[in-house]
Motif scaffolding. Structure first.
Motif, PDB file in Angstrom:
ATOM      1  N   ALA A  98       0.836  -1.205   0.000  1.00 45.46           N
ATOM      2  CA  ALA A  98       0.000   0.000   0.000  1.00 45.46           C
ATOM      3  C   ALA A  98       0.865   1.246   0.000  1.00 45.46           C
ATOM      4  O   ALA A  98       1.981   1.263   0.536  1.00 45.46           O
ATOM      5  CB  ALA A  98      -0.931   0.003   1.213  1.00 45.46           C
ATOM      6  N   ALA A  99       0.343   2.288  -0.598  1.00 43.12           N
ATOM      7  CA  ALA A  99       0.969   3.609  -0.571  1.00 43.12           C
ATOM      8  C   ALA A  99      -0.134   4.642  -0.430  1.00 43.12           C
ATOM      9  O   ALA A  99      -1.207   4.512  -1.021  1.00 43.12           O
ATOM     10  CB  ALA A  99       1.773   3.865  -1.845  1.00 43.12           C
ATOM     11  N   VAL A 100       0.124   5.674   0.367  1.00 44.81           N
ATOM     12  CA  VAL A 100      -0.870   6.721   0.608  1.00 44.81           C
ATOM     13  C   VAL A 100      -0.294   8.062   0.183  1.00 44.81           C
ATOM     14  O   VAL A 100       0.863   8.383   0.502  1.00 44.81           O
ATOM     15  CB  VAL A 100      -1.277   6.770   2.096  1.00 44.81           C
ATOM     16  N   VAL A 101      -1.090   8.838  -0.539  1.00 44.04           N
ATOM     17  CA  VAL A 101      -0.686  10.185  -0.953  1.00 44.04           C
ATOM     18  C   VAL A 101      -1.820  11.159  -0.659  1.00 44.04           C
ATOM     19  O   VAL A 101      -2.971  10.751  -0.437  1.00 44.04           O
ATOM     20  CB  VAL A 101      -0.330  10.242  -2.455  1.00 44.04           C
ATOM     21  N   GLY A 102      -1.502  12.435  -0.673  1.00 42.73           N
ATOM     22  CA  GLY A 102      -2.523  13.466  -0.521  1.00 42.73           C
ATOM     23  C   GLY A 102      -2.965  13.969  -1.879  1.00 42.73           C
ATOM     24  O   GLY A 102      -2.130  14.233  -2.749  1.00 42.73           O
ATOM     25  N   VAL A 103      -4.260  14.068  -2.061  1.00 39.70           N
ATOM     26  CA  VAL A 103      -4.803  14.615  -3.303  1.00 39.70           C
ATOM     27  C   VAL A 103      -5.688  15.807  -2.958  1.00 39.70           C
ATOM     28  O   VAL A 103      -6.461  15.752  -1.997  1.00 39.70           O
ATOM     29  CB  VAL A 103      -5.603  13.557  -4.100  1.00 39.70           C
ATOM     30  N   ILE A 148       9.021   4.521  -1.527  1.00 36.37           N
ATOM     31  CA  ILE A 148       7.824   4.715  -2.352  1.00 36.37           C
ATOM     32  C   ILE A 148       7.958   6.011  -3.159  1.00 36.37           C
ATOM     33  O   ILE A 148       8.307   7.061  -2.624  1.00 36.37           O
ATOM     34  CB  ILE A 148       6.562   4.770  -1.478  1.00 36.37           C
ATOM     35  N   LEU A 149       7.687   5.911  -4.437  1.00 39.96           N
ATOM     36  CA  LEU A 149       7.756   7.089  -5.316  1.00 39.96           C
ATOM     37  C   LEU A 149       6.394   7.786  -5.301  1.00 39.96           C
ATOM     38  O   LEU A 149       5.574   7.639  -6.201  1.00 39.96           O
ATOM     39  CB  LEU A 149       8.146   6.653  -6.724  1.00 39.96           C
ATOM     40  N   ARG A 150       6.184   8.568  -4.246  1.00 41.92           N
ATOM     41  CA  ARG A 150       4.882   9.220  -4.088  1.00 41.92           C
ATOM     42  C   ARG A 150       4.607  10.230  -5.198  1.00 41.92           C
ATOM     43  O   ARG A 150       3.448  10.461  -5.554  1.00 41.92           O
ATOM     44  CB  ARG A 150       4.807   9.905  -2.722  1.00 41.92           C
ATOM     45  N   ARG A 151       5.669  10.829  -5.692  1.00 42.04           N
ATOM     46  CA  ARG A 151       5.487  11.821  -6.762  1.00 42.04           C
ATOM     47  C   ARG A 151       4.797  11.186  -7.965  1.00 42.04           C
ATOM     48  O   ARG A 151       3.914  11.784  -8.579  1.00 42.04           O
ATOM     49  CB  ARG A 151       6.851  12.382  -7.165  1.00 42.04           C
ATOM     50  N   VAL A 152       5.182   9.958  -8.292  1.00 42.36           N
ATOM     51  CA  VAL A 152       4.571   9.244  -9.417  1.00 42.36           C
ATOM     52  C   VAL A 152       3.085   9.011  -9.156  1.00 42.36           C
ATOM     53  O   VAL A 152       2.244   9.179 -10.045  1.00 42.36           O
ATOM     54  CB  VAL A 152       5.297   7.903  -9.648  1.00 42.36           C
ATOM     55  N   LEU A 153       2.772   8.643  -7.919  1.00 40.23           N
ATOM     56  CA  LEU A 153       1.378   8.377  -7.563  1.00 40.23           C
ATOM     57  C   LEU A 153       0.547   9.653  -7.533  1.00 40.23           C
ATOM     58  O   LEU A 153      -0.633   9.642  -7.905  1.00 40.23           O
ATOM     59  CB  LEU A 153       1.311   7.663  -6.221  1.00 40.23           C
ATOM     60  N   GLU A 172       1.283  -2.949  -8.574  1.00 39.26           N
ATOM     61  CA  GLU A 172       2.569  -2.796  -7.897  1.00 39.26           C
ATOM     62  C   GLU A 172       2.746  -1.350  -7.461  1.00 39.26           C
ATOM     63  O   GLU A 172       2.430  -0.428  -8.214  1.00 39.26           O
ATOM     64  CB  GLU A 172       3.712  -3.204  -8.831  1.00 39.26           C
ATOM     65  N   VAL A 173       3.235  -1.152  -6.237  1.00 43.55           N
ATOM     66  CA  VAL A 173       3.536   0.193  -5.747  1.00 43.55           C
ATOM     67  C   VAL A 173       4.885   0.616  -6.320  1.00 43.55           C
ATOM     68  O   VAL A 173       5.886  -0.098  -6.131  1.00 43.55           O
ATOM     69  CB  VAL A 173       3.594   0.233  -4.207  1.00 43.55           C
TER      70      VAL A 173
END
Length: 554
Positions: free
Chosen positions: A468-473, A535-540, A526-527
């Protein structure tokens, strides 16, 4: 070269908060009403607060032999008793650690253990969690204090009035514990979540708080007054911002009593109560956050209220768009200015002057007195004026470090006293700050910090989640970021709407309200990660921006 504030430096007395507030001459009457509860209703005047804080402080010493640096934790929504408890603890030489009343038992226990709390203040509705957390942290049940409604008579838990009465009846021989070194001795331990998911105790000294009060006063000038107003009783501020948050603690609780302003205390935010209190009490100033302004711009119920007493609103805790400022101004004809700060800076470092609010809409204001700032590149080089970089700030308001976390302290504070804010921005030729991004990965939901790593750690505890990966939108209709999860399900699990609801409900039961996955869930194979496993949050985040978000999930 670092930029100095254009304000003339103010004299910062090296005294503790109680001395600063109650032993220095005030330019308003002793019977001036400072805190009002609009529900009961009841009020405290300046002299009431001064007397009650001493009574509570004596009660702490009498009840539990309160010593210097003992920590009292506040686990309660807003109440006009919070100032009494706060400065009463300071009177006894203690430190106050505010906690979010929406914390789960485990989240509260983590803060209790980390700060080493000796006692807890809560309300009856929150007593179950407080008791359970106290047991986990090894705090005796008779060290829980209630405010508001009393508990049953057979309980060992005392009410705040019991502590105050004990101080009055038995504590005459107790003397105030005066900090020997107000620059180093702590007044508050406020908790700020890090990107690792572990909350950090921000150590704020007495002088940190005193300096920020004076810096704010210098920045606001004569615009805050205990005289004038619609009924010549001075400015009235509406206090709905949570007092456990550094924004409400300093800008509302402390500023009100220092300037002789009346603070109308709301337990929590509610739009109709917000408007009705403005109308009934002729509120002149309101400290707000962008989601509140969004309601003021769009909600049709606003038209039922007379908000004409408002002469200014000040927004903080999250960025504010020019469009939203203009929308509210067109509807209410109320100017809106903005400020900037962090828990680590006590909090306010920048504030827009009242007379330039519209000229520089979108700016977080200019640097307040007694500070210097520089903008740094990713390589750690200082950038020329006007270029965009990470903000490093130095001043008497900068915190002492993170409790029990030397590594984090060394990463945040330079050897010459600059605090690396983690925020990226620039200033124009007039000194107006514009925040453009954050180095830190924290998500800001309505001003509250949400560490993605914490949510990821919990999600990985679900039996059907592989990764899992979490980002802010950013959600324009709410004027705030929301947490969104990218999830890799275990083989054999079906990623459908029912599964999304199930996982979101599962997580909601394990985190505070502001940490819920309001941005929803997207299933991925895949994360994306770097070679080192980060984790590459920028990509997400880029992926999230390209995808139409689902309706808000509360």
């Amino acid at each position: 070269m670092p930029t100095k504030s254009t304000f003339e430096d103010v004299n910062i007395p090296l005294v503790d908060v109680w001395t600063f507030l109650f032993e220095k001459p005030r330019d308003f009457p002793q019977d001036k009403v400072i805190y009002t509860d609009p529900v009961v209703p009841r009020s405290y005047s300046y002299s009431d607060v001064k007397t009650a804080t001493a009574g509570f402080g004596k009660g702490l010493k009498e009840a539990w032999n309160w010593n210097k640096n003992d920590v009292l934790l506040l686990y309660t929504p807003n109440s006009i008793d919070i100032p009494i408890i706060t400065w009463g603890t300071h009177w006894a030489g203690g430190v106050v650690s505010p906690a979010n009343p929406n914390y789960t038992t485990n989240e509260l226990a983590i803060q209790l253990r980390d700060c080493g709390a000796k006692a807890i203040v809560t309300q009856r509705a929150y007593l179950k969690n407080a008791r359970a957390a106290a047991q986990i942290a090894g705090i005796q049940e008779d060290h829980i204090i209630l405010i508001g409604e009393k508990n049953d008579s057979n309980s060992v838990i005392r009410h705040v009035t019991d502590i105050c009465e004990l101080g009055v009846s038995q504590g005459s021989y107790h003397q105030r514990t005066i900090p020997e070194n107000p620059e180093a001795d702590l007044a508050f331990l406020v908790y700020s979540s890090g990107t690792t998911g572990h909350p950090k105790g921000v150590m704020l000294s007495h002088v940190n708080i005193v300096s920020n009060i004076l810096m704010l006063k210098a920045g606001e000038g004569v615009n805050l007054s205990w005289v004038g107003g619609h009924d010549n009783k001075g400015d009235r501020i509406l206090g709905f911002l949570p007092f456990y948050h550094i924004y409400g603690l300093t800008s509302l609780v402390h500023q009100a009593i220092y300037n002789g302003l009346e603070l109308i205390v709301m337990t929590k935010y509610d739009l109709e109560k917000f408007c009705s209190n403005i109308q009934e009490y002729k509120i002149t100033l309101a400290y707000v956050v962008p989601p509140v302004l969004l309601q003021l711009a769009k909600d049709p119920s606003i038209d039922r209220f007379n908000l004409s007493s408002l002469r200014m609103m000040s927004s903080g805790a999250a960025p504010l768009t020019k469009e939203l400022v203009e929308a509210v101004y067109q509807r209410l004809n109320v100017p809106i200015k903005q400020g900037y700060g962090l828990s680590e800076t006590s909090p306010t470092t920048h504030s827009q002057p009242w007379d330039t609010w519209r000229t520089f809409v979108g700016s977080a204001g200019i640097l307040l007195a007694n500070q210097s700032i520089k903008y740094m590149s990713e390589d750690g080089d200082e950038l020329p004026a006007g270029e965009t970089g990470e903000l490093w700030i130095k001043g008497p308001n900068v915190f002492r470090g993170y409790l029990n976390n030397l590594e984090a302290t060394q990463n945040a504070l330079t050897s010459d006293g600059y605090f690396k804010t983690g925020d990226v921005g620039h200033e124009d030729k007039h000194g107006n700050l514009f925040i453009t991004d954050r180095v830190k990965e924290l998500i800001k939901y309505k001003g509250f910090q949400v560490p993605p790593a914490e949510l990821e750690g919990k999600l990985l505890g679900h039996p059907e989640i592989e990764d899992a990966a979490v980002v802010g939108v950013y959600r324009p209709e709410q004027a705030t970021e929301v947490p969104m999860a990218y999830i890799v399900l275990s083989k054999g699990s079906l990623g459908d709407a029912a599964k999304e609801r199930q996982i979101m409900e599962w997580l909601s039961a394990r985190v505070a309200n502001h940490k819920r996955l309001r941005g929803g869930i997207e299933w991925i194979d895949e994360v994306p990660k770097s070679s080192s496993g980060k984790i590459l949050r920028r990509v997400l985040r880029v992926r999230a921006q390209k995808k139409k978000l689902p309706s808000a999930k509360l």
